[in-house]
Design a protein around this motif. Structure first.
Motif, short mmCIF file in Angstrom:
data_model
loop_
_atom_site.label_atom_id
_atom_site.label_comp_id
_atom_site.label_asym_id
_atom_site.label_seq_id
_atom_site.Cartn_x
_atom_site.Cartn_y
_atom_site.Cartn_z
N MET A 1 0.82 -1.21 0.00
CA MET A 1 0.00 0.00 0.00
C MET A 1 0.85 1.27 0.00
O MET A 1 0.32 2.37 -0.02
CB MET A 1 -0.91 0.03 1.24
CG MET A 1 -1.82 -1.15 1.43
SD MET A 1 -2.93 -1.48 0.04
CE MET A 1 -3.68 0.11 -0.23
N LEU A 2 2.16 1.13 -0.02
CA LEU A 2 3.05 2.28 0.21
C LEU A 2 2.92 3.34 -0.88
O LEU A 2 2.91 4.54 -0.59
CB LEU A 2 4.49 1.78 0.30
CG LEU A 2 5.55 2.75 0.81
CD1 LEU A 2 5.17 3.31 2.17
CD2 LEU A 2 6.90 2.04 0.87
N ASN A 3 2.90 2.92 -2.15
CA ASN A 3 2.76 3.86 -3.27
C ASN A 3 3.68 5.07 -3.07
O ASN A 3 3.23 6.21 -2.96
CB ASN A 3 1.30 4.31 -3.41
CG ASN A 3 1.02 5.04 -4.71
OD1 ASN A 3 1.86 5.13 -5.60
ND2 ASN A 3 -0.18 5.59 -4.83
N PRO A 4 4.99 4.85 -3.06
CA PRO A 4 5.92 5.90 -2.62
C PRO A 4 5.93 7.15 -3.47
O PRO A 4 6.28 8.23 -2.97
CB PRO A 4 7.28 5.19 -2.67
CG PRO A 4 7.09 4.07 -3.64
CD PRO A 4 5.69 3.62 -3.44
N ALA A 5 5.57 7.04 -4.74
CA ALA A 5 5.59 8.22 -5.61
C ALA A 5 4.21 8.83 -5.80
O ALA A 5 4.05 9.77 -6.57
CB ALA A 5 6.18 7.85 -6.98
#
Length: 323
Positions: free
Chosen positions: A186-190
């Motif tokens: 779930m991080l979706n860093p961008a």
């Protein structure tokens, strides 16, 4: 900040323990990522959550804090977030990497990020990257540059966040998977507006879709994929869960090939990835995996006619196979 209050919330005992709110989970993850976090308390929180089962609010809170610890993304956002955190010891080659290359060729920038516990194996994702002309980014800045130039990048978790990597590697100490695996997905860093995610256990499809909605994700497709990766098995009917325009959505990926097949029945030599990409080797099963997975990813990104686009890109791939 002490982690004791969060251990108490989760571990007070029968009838008194409860799940954390999203705000509590965000505070707990912020504290767990701190350099002075007590390892005993971190382990207690992760194992108590495993015993009770994590909630969408907890996953969203953890992911919010983990993403905040990363800082701002140093470049344009990708269109599609593609996490890869499965162990996948029985899954065979990572054919989805070729799918991601097709998606990038469709004009949809893709950020792959992850860590895989089997990465030392010859057939692992890390071993496959150079075979198909990709190289791990050394950090977010290099990943952003790769996205700008090639529309695809793979960012290893240890280069993205050593702190989250430390929490994930606690599996080696505790002997059990923790909710950190789900948080990484779930991080979706961008901050991509769309994402694809694979799971190994079916209940996580709805959990991750619900967490994605809380995190404000616009489009998301989650499936039970090979070894837990986002990869479609073309000889099976696969259910999809996720989001469209931020609202709950379900779909289906229908069976495309007859007969009982395993993903591991496709070629297992990592060199086959490059050979099939360049058109030097033909394998209908492997090609169906790549094309159908790419179509599902294009659909998640909001592309029109995803099936036709994926097939057309595959048929034309030898024109740019060296790229």
């Amino acid at each position: 900040m002490t982690l004791a209050p969060f251990v108490q919330i989760l571990g007070r005992g029968q009838g008194r323990a409860r799940s954390m709110t999203r705000a509590e989970a965000e505070a707990a993850m912020t504290a767990m990522l701190a350099d002075d976090a007590a390892p005993e308390a971190v382990g207690a929180i992760l194992m108590l959550m495993r015993m009770k089962g994590e909630t969408a609010a907890e996953i969203a809170g953890f992911a919010t804090a983990a993403r905040a610890a990363l800082g701002d993304w140093p470049g344009p956002r990708p269109a599609l977030d593609w996490p890869s955190y499965a162990a996948g010891r029985t899954r065979g080659l990572p054919w989805f990497l070729l799918s991601a290359k097709l998606v990038a060729r469709a004009g949809v920038p893709v950020l792959l990020h992850g860590w895989n516990s089997h990465q030392s194996d010859a057939a692992s994702l890390r071993a496959a990257l150079p075979v198909i002309g990709l190289r791990p980014a050394g950090g977010p800045a290099q990943a952003a540059a790769q996205l700008a130039g090639d529309a695809i990048a793979y960012l290893p978790l240890e280069r993205l966040s050593p702190g989250i990597m430390r929490l994930l590697r606690l599996r080696d100490t505790l002997g059990l998977r923790s909710c950190v695996n789900t948080v990484c997905r779930m991080l979706n860093p961008a901050g991509a507006p769309a994402a694809v995610q694979g799971v190994f256990h079916p209940p996580y499809r709805e959990l991750q879709a619900d967490a994605g909605a809380l995190l404000g994700l616009d489009r998301l497709s989650v499936l039970k994929g090979g070894g837990g990766e986002f990869e479609h098995h073309p000889a099976k009917d696969i259910a999809l869960f996720g989001l469209r325009d931020g609202r709950p959505w379900t779909g289906a990926a229908p069976q495309q090939l007859e007969g009982h097949r395993r993903l591991a029945d496709a070629p297992c030599d990592p060199r086959a990835l490059g050979a099939i990409w360049r058109g030097e080797l033909q394998d209908p099963f492997a090609e169906a995996i790549v094309i159908s997975t790419a179509a599902l990813a294009l659909n998640a990104a909001g592309c029109a006619a995803p099936d036709e686009t994926a097939r057309a890109l595959w048929s034309e791939r030898t024109r740019y196979a060296a790229a």
